[in-house]
Enzyme design. Structure first.
Site, PDB file in Angstrom:
ATOM      1  N   LYS A  19     -19.416   8.280   4.616  1.00 23.09           N
ATOM      2  CA  LYS A  19     -18.293   7.757   3.834  1.00 23.09           C
ATOM      3  C   LYS A  19     -18.784   7.031   2.592  1.00 23.09           C
ATOM      4  O   LYS A  19     -18.309   7.275   1.474  1.00 23.09           O
ATOM      5  CB  LYS A  19     -17.451   6.811   4.696  1.00 23.09           C
ATOM      6  CG  LYS A  19     -16.371   6.060   3.925  1.00 23.09           C
ATOM      7  CD  LYS A  19     -15.745   4.976   4.785  1.00 23.09           C
ATOM      8  CE  LYS A  19     -14.867   4.051   3.967  1.00 23.09           C
ATOM      9  NZ  LYS A  19     -14.301   2.946   4.762  1.00 23.09           N
ATOM     10  N   ASP A  69     -11.826   7.936   4.133  1.00 19.78           N
ATOM     11  CA  ASP A  69     -11.645   6.616   4.719  1.00 19.78           C
ATOM     12  C   ASP A  69     -10.598   6.736   5.836  1.00 19.78           C
ATOM     13  O   ASP A  69     -10.237   7.844   6.242  1.00 19.78           O
ATOM     14  CB  ASP A  69     -11.226   5.602   3.652  1.00 19.78           C
ATOM     15  CG  ASP A  69      -9.825   5.864   3.104  1.00 19.78           C
ATOM     16  OD1 ASP A  69      -9.224   6.914   3.450  1.00 19.78           O
ATOM     17  OD2 ASP A  69      -9.328   5.030   2.335  1.00 19.78           O
TER      18      ASP A  69
END
Length: 219
Positions: A125, A143
């Site tokens: 991420k 996310d």
């Protein structure tokens, strides 16, 4: 999961309904360079945005380069980042990150996913966020909002955010990669909310697997 035609149609509708990337879009927590973007991402783990903002402000008042960061004692780093939680672990990660960055990359943050993932404390991420915001690469960073939306609609079928990111990379049309993160996160915040999604207002509800199964109830 949705087929390729349905997937492309979802992106087309979201591209019309959401603002996408704007000139005001800034890197992770608005940081001005790749080093601070990486540190900010590391601090944001399991932290509210306001707490991450307080921690980054306090930390970057002390140091903004890996050399200066390593010159700080652990106790001072931990005290600065205390608002974001897990401050002892994050302090260790920051030190390891800075040491590896200097030893392996001469202090320059790499602009590839492989290079970023080789650094301590950087996961998929964080790597994708830095690539997208800081380096302008066409990647869809995942996310919690993006992970929820994609698996609820049927764009992906994944248990983890990293798996969602992998599936999006292989299943999303090339033209959607630049703004896909923005469309999906904006959609997740405005319409496809974690609780009480606004299914009646959703521009893709006729394609959504969750809506087909539940009619929008019991989110």
């Amino acid at each position: 999961m949705l087929d390729a035609r349905q997937t492309e149609e979802v992106y087309r509708r979201l591209s019309r309904a959401m603002p996408g990337r704007t000139r005001h879009a800034k890197g992770p927590k608005g940081q001005p360079d790749a080093f601070r973007s990486c540190i900010s991402c590391m601090l944001s783990a399991q932290s509210l945005d306001r707490n991450t903002a307080a921690a980054t402000k306090a930390l970057f008042a002390l140091a903004v380069t890996p050399e200066d960061m390593l010159a700080l004692p652990d106790e001072r780093i931990a005290a600065a980042i205390r608002p974001c939680g897990l401050y002892n672990m994050k302090t260790r990660n920051i030190r390891k990150f800075c040491e590896a960055l200097l030893a392996e990359h001469a202090g320059v943050v790499p602009d590839t996913r492989e290079g970023l993932l080789s650094l301590p404390g950087i996961g998929r991420k964080c790597a994708d966020i830095v690539m997208s915001f800081t380096f302008g690469k066409d990647v869809i960073a995942v996310d919690t909002h993006v992970h929820r939306v994609c698996n609820r609609i049927g764009l992906t079928d994944a248990k983890t955010a990293d798996k969602t990111a992998q599936q999006l990379e292989s299943r999303s049309p090339d033209w959607a990669m630049r703004d896909g993160h923005f469309w999906l996160i904006q959609f997740g915040k405005r319409v496809c909310k974690a609780r009480s999604p606004l299914c009646g207002e959703c521009p893709v509800n006729d394609l959504c697997e969750y809506y087909a199964a539940t009619g929008g109830e019991n989110a």
